[in-house]
Design a protein around this motif. Structure first.
Motif, mmCIF file in Angstrom:
data_model
loop_
_atom_site.group_PDB
_atom_site.id
_atom_site.type_symbol
_atom_site.label_atom_id
_atom_site.label_comp_id
_atom_site.label_asym_id
_atom_site.label_seq_id
_atom_site.Cartn_x
_atom_site.Cartn_y
_atom_site.Cartn_z
ATOM 1 N N VAL A 35 0.823 -1.217 0.000
ATOM 2 C CA VAL A 35 0.000 0.000 0.000
ATOM 3 C C VAL A 35 0.855 1.264 0.000
ATOM 4 O O VAL A 35 0.404 2.332 0.385
ATOM 5 C CB VAL A 35 -0.971 0.001 1.200
ATOM 6 C CG1 VAL A 35 -2.023 -1.077 1.042
ATOM 7 C CG2 VAL A 35 -0.224 -0.154 2.519
ATOM 8 N N GLY A 36 2.113 1.141 -0.439
ATOM 9 C CA GLY A 36 2.970 2.305 -0.559
ATOM 10 C C GLY A 36 4.009 2.401 0.539
ATOM 11 O O GLY A 36 4.253 1.447 1.285
ATOM 12 N N THR A 37 4.649 3.561 0.644
ATOM 13 C CA THR A 37 5.671 3.794 1.666
ATOM 14 C C THR A 37 4.995 4.017 3.015
ATOM 15 O O THR A 37 4.142 4.893 3.156
ATOM 16 C CB THR A 37 6.539 5.004 1.306
ATOM 17 O OG1 THR A 37 7.251 4.727 0.093
ATOM 18 C CG2 THR A 37 7.540 5.299 2.416
ATOM 19 N N GLN A 38 5.397 3.215 3.994
ATOM 20 C CA GLN A 38 4.795 3.294 5.325
ATOM 21 C C GLN A 38 5.880 3.491 6.392
ATOM 22 O O GLN A 38 6.999 2.988 6.250
ATOM 23 C CB GLN A 38 4.042 1.997 5.639
ATOM 24 C CG GLN A 38 2.872 1.702 4.704
ATOM 25 C CD GLN A 38 1.689 2.611 4.966
ATOM 26 O OE1 GLN A 38 1.259 2.781 6.106
ATOM 27 N NE2 GLN A 38 1.157 3.214 3.920
ATOM 28 N N LEU A 39 5.534 4.241 7.432
ATOM 29 C CA LEU A 39 6.381 4.329 8.622
ATOM 30 C C LEU A 39 6.181 3.042 9.407
ATOM 31 O O LEU A 39 5.143 2.842 10.037
ATOM 32 C CB LEU A 39 5.996 5.555 9.452
ATOM 33 C CG LEU A 39 6.721 5.748 10.789
ATOM 34 C CD1 LEU A 39 8.229 5.819 10.613
ATOM 35 C CD2 LEU A 39 6.203 7.009 11.487
ATOM 36 N N THR A 40 7.165 2.147 9.359
ATOM 37 C CA THR A 40 6.986 0.802 9.904
ATOM 38 C C THR A 40 7.644 0.602 11.261
ATOM 39 O O THR A 40 7.372 -0.397 11.925
ATOM 40 C CB THR A 40 7.539 -0.250 8.920
ATOM 41 O OG1 THR A 40 8.871 0.109 8.526
ATOM 42 C CG2 THR A 40 6.659 -0.345 7.689
ATOM 43 N N ARG A 41 8.480 1.533 11.676
ATOM 44 C CA ARG A 41 9.120 1.364 12.982
ATOM 45 C C ARG A 41 9.514 2.724 13.540
ATOM 46 O O ARG A 41 10.028 3.565 12.806
ATOM 47 C CB ARG A 41 10.366 0.473 12.851
ATOM 48 C CG ARG A 41 11.017 0.111 14.179
ATOM 49 C CD ARG A 41 12.235 -0.762 13.946
ATOM 50 N NE ARG A 41 13.000 -0.969 15.157
ATOM 51 C CZ ARG A 41 14.253 -1.407 15.198
ATOM 52 N NH1 ARG A 41 14.883 -1.703 14.073
ATOM 53 N NH2 ARG A 41 14.877 -1.565 16.347
ATOM 54 N N THR A 42 9.265 2.908 14.815
ATOM 55 C CA THR A 42 9.610 4.163 15.480
ATOM 56 C C THR A 42 10.171 3.874 16.859
ATOM 57 O O THR A 42 9.622 3.058 17.602
ATOM 58 C CB THR A 42 8.369 5.075 15.643
ATOM 59 O OG1 THR A 42 7.783 5.321 14.366
ATOM 60 C CG2 THR A 42 8.745 6.402 16.277
ATOM 61 N N GLN A 43 11.249 4.527 17.206
ATOM 62 C CA GLN A 43 11.786 4.514 18.563
ATOM 63 C C GLN A 43 12.102 5.949 18.943
ATOM 64 O O GLN A 43 12.709 6.672 18.148
ATOM 65 C CB GLN A 43 13.055 3.657 18.654
ATOM 66 C CG GLN A 43 12.832 2.168 18.441
ATOM 67 C CD GLN A 43 14.126 1.375 18.510
ATOM 68 O OE1 GLN A 43 15.214 1.894 18.284
ATOM 69 N NE2 GLN A 43 14.018 0.100 18.843
ATOM 70 N N ARG A 44 11.711 6.350 20.133
ATOM 71 C CA ARG A 44 11.971 7.728 20.525
ATOM 72 C C ARG A 44 12.277 7.842 21.999
ATOM 73 O O ARG A 44 11.798 7.055 22.818
ATOM 74 C CB ARG A 44 10.786 8.632 20.170
ATOM 75 C CG ARG A 44 9.474 8.275 20.840
ATOM 76 C CD ARG A 44 8.351 9.186 20.355
ATOM 77 N NE ARG A 44 8.563 10.561 20.742
ATOM 78 C CZ ARG A 44 8.035 11.127 21.824
ATOM 79 N NH1 ARG A 44 7.269 10.404 22.636
ATOM 80 N NH2 ARG A 44 8.255 12.378 22.108
ATOM 81 N N LYS A 45 13.102 8.830 22.300
ATOM 82 C CA LYS A 45 13.433 9.171 23.680
ATOM 83 C C LYS A 45 13.597 10.674 23.734
ATOM 84 O O LYS A 45 14.350 11.258 22.951
ATOM 85 C CB LYS A 45 14.736 8.482 24.110
ATOM 86 C CG LYS A 45 15.192 8.868 25.509
ATOM 87 C CD LYS A 45 16.523 8.214 25.847
ATOM 88 C CE LYS A 45 16.996 8.641 27.234
ATOM 89 N NZ LYS A 45 18.324 8.037 27.555
ATOM 90 N N GLY A 46 12.884 11.310 24.647
ATOM 91 C CA GLY A 46 12.983 12.753 24.743
ATOM 92 C C GLY A 46 12.046 13.464 23.779
ATOM 93 O O GLY A 46 11.201 12.845 23.122
ATOM 94 N N PRO A 47 12.201 14.785 23.644
ATOM 95 C CA PRO A 47 11.211 15.607 22.928
ATOM 96 C C PRO A 47 11.436 15.672 21.424
ATOM 97 O O PRO A 47 11.531 16.744 20.835
ATOM 98 C CB PRO A 47 11.413 16.980 23.575
ATOM 99 C CG PRO A 47 12.884 17.015 23.855
ATOM 100 C CD PRO A 47 13.243 15.610 24.272
#
Length: 305
Positions: A35-47
């Motif tokens: 279905v196209g380009t997808q955001l498949t993984r996210t990791q975050r720390k802080g703002p």
């Protein structure tokens, strides 16, 4: 009278963390899916965060806006942004507003005054990435370090710029005593092909020297790299002619230079207006994008808000 100092206490004091600072990290992975380009993984720390992906051009190209709620970088801050664009994915990455390196603290108790932003972009085979942050404002008295590392393959395509504004000259706040380092590196198939660094400080006088910024407050670089699209020198020569003709039509020959460094197109701006620089870069992007990505240039809506 001899005083006795506990060495362990002293060491702990010296290594005490800086108060009121951010050590932030954001990792994003984009994948090509049915279905196209997808955001498949996210990791975050802080703002650091992003909104959901937008698709004003259809599902094959994801538009992403990087959000930094504190709105600026102060002493002790270190922001790390890592973006992985998987095979065949297409990402346009931008920001809703200007980035800022504020005046560094002078209180010696906080320790290091450095303010850092480190961006790393990884492009897999046949991936496309357009990295267009809005301008970075470096305030008088800042102690900033900004670096962008691009790692791609010979089949991927990269278009990206950085625009740096020194001080606030229109508000009678010129950049005189601050320090700022901008580092750009580009690797193709793990080989470093471009390394560009400028380090500004009162000591080296690069801000005022004719061989440096010659008293200009805005400097910028736009990189375009597509090895498979621009294999032949004749192709690149024809493209350079188109780009230079566009610069000439806008009477910007004294502001813009364009070079072909072994297939990497390096476009530089040196002047006094961030908005002028951005509009010139957009006009060149409108030429480059159809040729290198097979899409007409569609400006992100956030640029108009």
């Amino acid at each position: 009278m001899m005083s006795i100092i506990d060495e362990s206490t002293t060491a702990a004091t010296l290594k005490a963390p800086v108060k009121n600072h951010w050590l932030a990290h954001l990792f994003l992975q984009f994948s090509h899916t049915p279905v196209g380009t997808q955001l498949t993984r996210t990791q975050r720390k802080g703002p650091l965060s992003v909104q959901k992906a937008f698709y004003p051009e259809g599902r094959d190209c994801a538009h992403i806006y990087l959000l930094h709620p504190p709105a600026g970088i102060v002493s002790g801050d270190e922001l790390r942004i890592n973006v992985d664009v998987q095979q065949d994915a297409h990402l346009l990455f931008t920001t809703p507003g200007a980035g800022r390196f504020y005046r560094a603290r002078t209180n010696l108790e906080i320790g290091d005054t450095k303010q850092s932003q480190i961006t790393q972009l990884q492009l897999e085979a046949d991936a496309k990435c357009e990295n267009f942050p809005q301008e970075t404002i470096v305030y008088e008295g800042a102690d900033g370090f900004n670096t962008v590392d691009i790692k791609l393959t010979s089949s991927s395509v990269y278009l990206g710029w950085d625009i740096t504004c020194l001080g606030l000259p229109d508000s009678d706040e010129p950049f005189l005593n601050g320090k700022y380092c901008q580092l750009n590196r580009l690797y193709c198939d793990e080989i470093l092909i471009y390394h560009d660094r400028i380090a500004l400080s009162p000591a080296n006088q690069l801000l005022t020297h004719p061989a440096g910024l010659a008293c200009n407050s805005v400097f910028a670089t736009f990189l375009a790299y597509a090895p498979q699209k621009l294999k032949q020198p004749q192709q690149r020569a024809e493209l350079l002619a188109l780009l230079r003709d566009q610069v000439k039509q806008q009477d910007a020959q004294t502001l813009i230079s364009i070079s072909d460094i072994d297939g990497l197109l390096v476009i530089r701006y040196l002047g006094a207006q961030a908005q002028q620089c951005k509009q010139l870069f957009i006009s060149l992007w409108e030429i480059l994008r159809p040729l290198l990505i097979d899409k007409t240039a569609l400006q992100p809506r956030v640029w108009h808000t």
